[in-house]
Scaffold this motif. Sequence first.
Motif, PDB file in Angstrom:
ATOM      1  N   ALA A   1     -27.528  16.924  -2.875  1.00 20.51           N
ATOM      2  CA  ALA A   1     -27.740  15.888  -3.885  1.00 20.51           C
ATOM      3  C   ALA A   1     -26.545  14.944  -3.913  1.00 20.51           C
ATOM      4  CB  ALA A   1     -27.925  16.521  -5.267  1.00 20.51           C
ATOM      5  N   LYS A   2     -26.800  13.685  -4.184  1.00 19.57           N
ATOM      6  CA  LYS A   2     -25.734  12.730  -4.446  1.00 19.57           C
ATOM      7  C   LYS A   2     -25.342  12.956  -5.901  1.00 19.57           C
ATOM      8  CE  LYS A   2     -26.998  10.554  -0.582  1.00 19.57           C
ATOM      9  NZ  LYS A   2     -27.960  11.421   0.040  1.00 19.57           N
ATOM     10  N   VAL A   3     -24.096  13.289  -6.154  1.00 20.77           N
ATOM     11  CA  VAL A   3     -23.665  13.649  -7.502  1.00 20.77           C
ATOM     12  C   VAL A   3     -22.725  12.579  -8.050  1.00 20.77           C
ATOM     13  CG1 VAL A   3     -22.399  15.345  -8.895  1.00 20.77           C
ATOM     14  CG2 VAL A   3     -23.928  16.112  -7.063  1.00 20.77           C
ATOM     15  N   ILE A   4     -23.001  12.190  -9.288  1.00 19.28           N
ATOM     16  CA  ILE A   4     -22.126  11.292 -10.032  1.00 19.28           C
ATOM     17  C   ILE A   4     -21.778  11.994 -11.337  1.00 19.28           C
ATOM     18  CG2 ILE A   4     -21.921   9.065 -11.200  1.00 19.28           C
ATOM     19  CD1 ILE A   4     -24.037   8.021  -9.164  1.00 19.28           C
ATOM     20  N   TYR A   5     -20.472  12.167 -11.558  1.00 21.66           N
ATOM     21  CA  TYR A   5     -20.023  12.763 -12.815  1.00 21.66           C
ATOM     22  C   TYR A   5     -20.059  11.714 -13.919  1.00 21.66           C
ATOM     23  CZ  TYR A   5     -18.079  16.753 -10.231  1.00 21.66           C
ATOM     24  OH  TYR A   5     -17.906  17.850  -9.440  1.00 21.66           O
TER      25      TYR A   5
ATOM     26  N   SER B   1      -7.238  14.523  -9.947  1.00 26.03           N
ATOM     27  CA  SER B   1      -7.613  14.479  -8.526  1.00 26.03           C
ATOM     28  C   SER B   1      -8.010  15.844  -7.978  1.00 26.03           C
ATOM     29  CB  SER B   1      -6.497  13.865  -7.690  1.00 26.03           C
ATOM     30  OG  SER B   1      -5.325  14.618  -7.821  1.00 26.03           O
ATOM     31  N   HIS B   2      -7.437  16.939  -8.495  1.00 25.91           N
ATOM     32  CA  HIS B   2      -7.808  18.268  -7.988  1.00 25.91           C
ATOM     33  C   HIS B   2      -9.202  18.693  -8.452  1.00 25.91           C
ATOM     34  CE1 HIS B   2      -6.217  19.451 -11.960  1.00 25.91           C
ATOM     35  NE2 HIS B   2      -6.995  20.517 -11.833  1.00 25.91           N
ATOM     36  N   GLU B   3      -9.814  17.937  -9.360  1.00 28.96           N
ATOM     37  CA  GLU B   3     -11.178  18.217  -9.805  1.00 28.96           C
ATOM     38  C   GLU B   3     -12.166  17.176  -9.260  1.00 28.96           C
ATOM     39  OE1 GLU B   3     -11.075  20.640 -13.919  1.00 28.96           O
ATOM     40  OE2 GLU B   3     -10.824  18.483 -14.124  1.00 28.96           O
ATOM     41  N   ARG B   4     -11.857  16.642  -8.104  1.00 25.61           N
ATOM     42  CA  ARG B   4     -12.729  15.655  -7.460  1.00 25.61           C
ATOM     43  C   ARG B   4     -13.182  16.211  -6.118  1.00 25.61           C
ATOM     44  NH1 ARG B   4     -10.380   9.728  -8.989  1.00 25.61           N
ATOM     45  NH2 ARG B   4     -10.182  10.148 -11.205  1.00 25.61           N
TER      46      ARG B   4
ATOM     47  N   ALA C   1     -15.044  17.296  -2.629  1.00 27.74           N
ATOM     48  CA  ALA C   1     -15.687  16.598  -1.510  1.00 27.74           C
ATOM     49  C   ALA C   1     -17.193  16.647  -1.701  1.00 27.74           C
ATOM     50  CB  ALA C   1     -15.299  17.265  -0.197  1.00 27.74           C
ATOM     51  N   GLY C   2     -17.859  15.599  -1.300  1.00 28.39           N
ATOM     52  CA  GLY C   2     -19.309  15.550  -1.398  1.00 28.39           C
ATOM     53  C   GLY C   2     -19.814  14.893  -2.665  1.00 28.39           C
ATOM     54  N   VAL C   3     -18.968  14.781  -3.685  1.00 34.54           N
ATOM     55  CA  VAL C   3     -19.361  14.115  -4.921  1.00 34.54           C
ATOM     56  C   VAL C   3     -19.056  12.625  -4.769  1.00 34.54           C
ATOM     57  CG1 VAL C   3     -18.890  13.911  -7.392  1.00 34.54           C
ATOM     58  CG2 VAL C   3     -19.038  16.168  -6.334  1.00 34.54           C
ATOM     59  N   VAL C   4     -20.008  11.783  -5.140  1.00 30.17           N
ATOM     60  CA  VAL C   4     -19.864  10.340  -4.938  1.00 30.17           C
ATOM     61  C   VAL C   4     -18.734   9.778  -5.776  1.00 30.17           C
ATOM     62  CG1 VAL C   4     -21.006   8.100  -5.174  1.00 30.17           C
ATOM     63  CG2 VAL C   4     -22.287  10.075  -4.322  1.00 30.17           C
TER      64      VAL C   4
ATOM     65  N   LEU D   1     -18.021   2.358 -11.163  1.00 36.21           N
ATOM     66  CA  LEU D   1     -18.046   3.652 -10.475  1.00 36.21           C
ATOM     67  C   LEU D   1     -16.701   3.917  -9.800  1.00 36.21           C
ATOM     68  CD1 LEU D   1     -19.705   6.134  -9.544  1.00 36.21           C
ATOM     69  CD2 LEU D   1     -20.359   4.778  -7.536  1.00 36.21           C
ATOM     70  N   GLN D   2     -16.023   4.978 -10.232  1.00 37.10           N
ATOM     71  CA  GLN D   2     -14.786   5.407  -9.601  1.00 37.10           C
ATOM     72  C   GLN D   2     -15.166   6.298  -8.433  1.00 37.10           C
ATOM     73  OE1 GLN D   2     -12.055   7.216 -12.429  1.00 37.10           O
ATOM     74  NE2 GLN D   2     -12.962   5.991 -14.060  1.00 37.10           N
ATOM     75  N   LEU D   3     -14.966   5.811  -7.220  1.00 34.91           N
ATOM     76  CA  LEU D   3     -15.361   6.570  -6.033  1.00 34.91           C
ATOM     77  C   LEU D   3     -14.382   7.691  -5.725  1.00 34.91           C
ATOM     78  CD1 LEU D   3     -16.418   3.733  -3.569  1.00 34.91           C
ATOM     79  CD2 LEU D   3     -17.888   5.242  -4.899  1.00 34.91           C
ATOM     80  N   PHE D   4     -14.918   8.790  -5.221  1.00 30.54           N
ATOM     81  CA  PHE D   4     -14.103   9.889  -4.700  1.00 30.54           C
ATOM     82  C   PHE D   4     -14.046   9.719  -3.191  1.00 30.54           C
ATOM     83  CE2 PHE D   4     -15.451  13.030  -8.276  1.00 30.54           C
ATOM     84  CZ  PHE D   4     -14.867  12.205  -9.213  1.00 30.54           C
ATOM     85  N   HIS D   5     -12.903   9.926  -2.604  1.00 33.97           N
ATOM     86  CA  HIS D   5     -12.775   9.755  -1.148  1.00 33.97           C
ATOM     87  C   HIS D   5     -12.582  11.085  -0.473  1.00 33.97           C
ATOM     88  CE1 HIS D   5     -12.669   5.413  -1.457  1.00 33.97           C
ATOM     89  NE2 HIS D   5     -11.904   5.579  -2.499  1.00 33.97           N
TER      90      HIS D   5
END
Length: 133
Positions: free
Chosen positions: A76-80, A88-91, A93-96, A129-133
Motif C-alpha cells: 500500500a502507498k502509505v501517508i501518515y 526522522s527515525h520514525e520515517r 522506508a516504503g512510506v510516501v 506533503l512532507q516526503l520521506f526519502h
Amino acid sequence: MTARVLIVEDEILTAMELEAVLSERGFEVVGIAQDAASARALAAGCRIDVALVDVNLRDGRTGVSLGAELARDRSAKVIYLTAHPLPSHERPAGVVGLLTKPSDETSVVSALDYALCRHENLLPPPPALQLFH
C-alpha cells in the motif's frame, strides 16, 4: 480502476469527513479503522492501494509501525496523518510521507493522487506533503 483507500483514524468525525471527501472524489474507501488491530483485519480482506494512517491511534502510538507494515506487506502507498512532528527515525522506508493535521481536502486528495502516480513521475509532490526519502 478506482483506487481503494483504507482510513486509519481514531477521531471518528475526522475519519467520516475523510471518507466523504474521498468518496466524492471517486476513491473507494474500503473501511475506517480506529486502531492497529482493526486496520489489519480490514486490510486482510481486500486490496488496498493507499492507506491514510494517523500516528496516534486508539491503542497508542501504533500508526508508525502499522504504516510501515501496510507498505511492506500489503504494498500500500502509505501517508501518515499527524498533528505532531515525526522524528526522522520514525520515517520508515516504503512510506510516501506525512500530512500535518488538520489538512484541507485539496491537500489530502492531492497527496493521494501523487502517491498513486509518483513512480510514473506524472505529478509533482503537493506542497503540504512532507516526503520521506
